[in-house]
Motif scaffolding. Structure first.
Motif, PDB file in Angstrom:
ATOM      1  N   SER A 119       0.826  -1.209   0.000  1.00 19.18           N
ATOM      2  CA  SER A 119       0.000   0.000   0.000  1.00 19.18           C
ATOM      3  C   SER A 119       0.864   1.264   0.000  1.00 19.18           C
ATOM      4  CB  SER A 119      -0.949   0.001   1.196  1.00 19.18           C
ATOM      5  OG  SER A 119      -0.223   0.019   2.411  1.00 19.18           O
ATOM      6  N   LYS A 153       2.159   1.969  -3.426  1.00 20.40           N
ATOM      7  CA  LYS A 153       1.096   2.561  -4.242  1.00 20.40           C
ATOM      8  C   LYS A 153       1.009   4.071  -3.997  1.00 20.40           C
ATOM      9  CE  LYS A 153      -2.914   2.059  -2.582  1.00 20.40           C
ATOM     10  NZ  LYS A 153      -4.123   1.422  -2.023  1.00 20.40           N
ATOM     11  N   THR A 154       1.096   4.469  -2.725  1.00 19.74           N
ATOM     12  CA  THR A 154       1.065   5.898  -2.382  1.00 19.74           C
ATOM     13  C   THR A 154       2.278   6.624  -2.947  1.00 19.74           C
ATOM     14  OG1 THR A 154      -0.125   5.372  -0.344  1.00 19.74           O
ATOM     15  CG2 THR A 154       0.933   7.528  -0.469  1.00 19.74           C
ATOM     16  N   THR A 180       2.321   9.842  -5.550  1.00 23.33           N
ATOM     17  CA  THR A 180       3.068  11.073  -5.253  1.00 23.33           C
ATOM     18  C   THR A 180       4.020  11.420  -6.393  1.00 23.33           C
ATOM     19  OG1 THR A 180       2.937  10.628  -2.875  1.00 23.33           O
ATOM     20  CG2 THR A 180       4.637  12.171  -3.611  1.00 23.33           C
TER      21      THR A 180
END
Length: 328
Positions: free
Chosen positions: A212, A215-216, A220
């Protein structure tokens, strides 16, 4: 002994006939990608209805291709889960109905056990024991496989599965559904050294995964280089795809090496949809070859959901427990 296998856990309808002496006699696979693509993901109700529409013709087609009829089928295996509940019910109802009509046993097969055993359909199957990496849209797991049915979970994803992370990253880059394969193709055009993405949870002990945060980090990076239309230029998108893929692949390779060392084994089986990724196969082969370990894969058509793996797993279960056949 001949076992008919039925797979309907998600958006692929799979039917196959496996013979314990002659091997795989016939298999058919129907993908619902075109049906779900306009929605950008699987619509469970539509998936279930399409399984209903396809299953009976596909069973007939497989039996005809194998030059068999119902009287030569000794058992029916179907996917019992995990998966979409409606889709699973279609396969279970069909499998049990056929078994009742033909007077043979029906048995449910765990979807992940099917994937785990898929490489055993190949000409050079792995011998027990081995470590298995199950990597798909819904699961990322490392499992010690001592024997058929003797499984020990070593580690798993604490959030997104690797395949799910691929699909979400692809959606961020506005790639078509299903996103994972499109992202892998885009990555071939990218510069893998331009961006340095993290390798999650590799700086600490253990065999669990987490994607996760990656993914962030991807979102960004996209936002930092976005143009007026909300996306970076084409080359930057390719570079981001390459960096993302490299991060996921490196993480999986590092954890696989750890798992083999922890279990003192030299055989790794990799299965599930993400196992078709060519970069993952290449880096696993290179990294594990250096430590004298072997890597076993299913052929590409059996990496995704399919009936052959269910038929094979069902046949092994019947062979392991002949009472299933005698009880009828």
């Amino acid at each position: 002994m001949r076992v008919l296998g039925i797979e309907t856990s998600c958006d692929e309808t799979g039917v196959a006939l496996y013979d314990t002496e002659q091997g795989l006699l016939a298999h058919r696979l129907y993908s619902q990608i075109a049906l779900h693509s306009e929605y950008g993901g699987v619509v469970p109700e539509l998936a279930s209805r399409d399984h209903v529409r396809k299953l009976v013709p596909m069973v007939r087609e497989v039996l005809a291709a194998a030059h068999c009829d119902a009287s030569s089928v000794d058992a029916v295996a179907y996917t019992a889960g995990p998966g979409l509940i409606g889709a699973l019910l279609v396969g279970a109802c069909m499998g049990r109905a056929l078994a009742y009509a033909w007077g043979v046993p029906a048995l449910g097969v765990h979807h992940m056990e099917g994937h785990l055993l898929a490489p055993c359909l190949e000409a050079n199957p792995p011998e027990f024991p081995f470590v298995a990496l199950l990597v798909s849209g819904g699961h990322t797991q490392l499992i010690k496989v001592a024997d058929l049915g003797d499984y020990a979970l070593l580690g798993e994803s604490l959030d997104d599965a690797a395949g799910e992370a691929f699909d979400k990253a692809a959606k961020m880059l506005d790639l078509p559904y299903p996103g994972g394969p499109h992202l892998a193709r885009l990555a071939l055009k990218g510069d893998r050294s331009r961006f340095k993405f993290p390798r999650p949870m590799t700086d600490r002990p253990g065999l669990d995964f987490s994607f996760s945060g990656l993914k962030t980090f991807t979102l960004t990076t996209i936002n930092q280089h976005a143009l007026a239309d909300g996306l970076p230029d084409d080359q930057t998108c390719a570079d981001i795809a390459a960096a993302f893929e490299e991060a996921v692949v490196d993480t999986l390779v590092i954890k696989c090496r750890r798992a083999l060392e922890a279990c003192a084994l030299k055989r790794l089986v990799i299965a599930g949809g993400v196992s078709a990724n060519s970069r993952l196969r290449q880096k696993l082969q290179d990294a594990l070859g250096k430590v004298g370990a072997e890597v076993f894969y299913a052929r590409h058509e059996f990496c995704t959901d399919n009936g052959a793996m269910i038929a094979y797993a069902g046949a092994q279960r019947c062979y392991q427990n002949p009472y299933l056949l005698r009880a009828q």
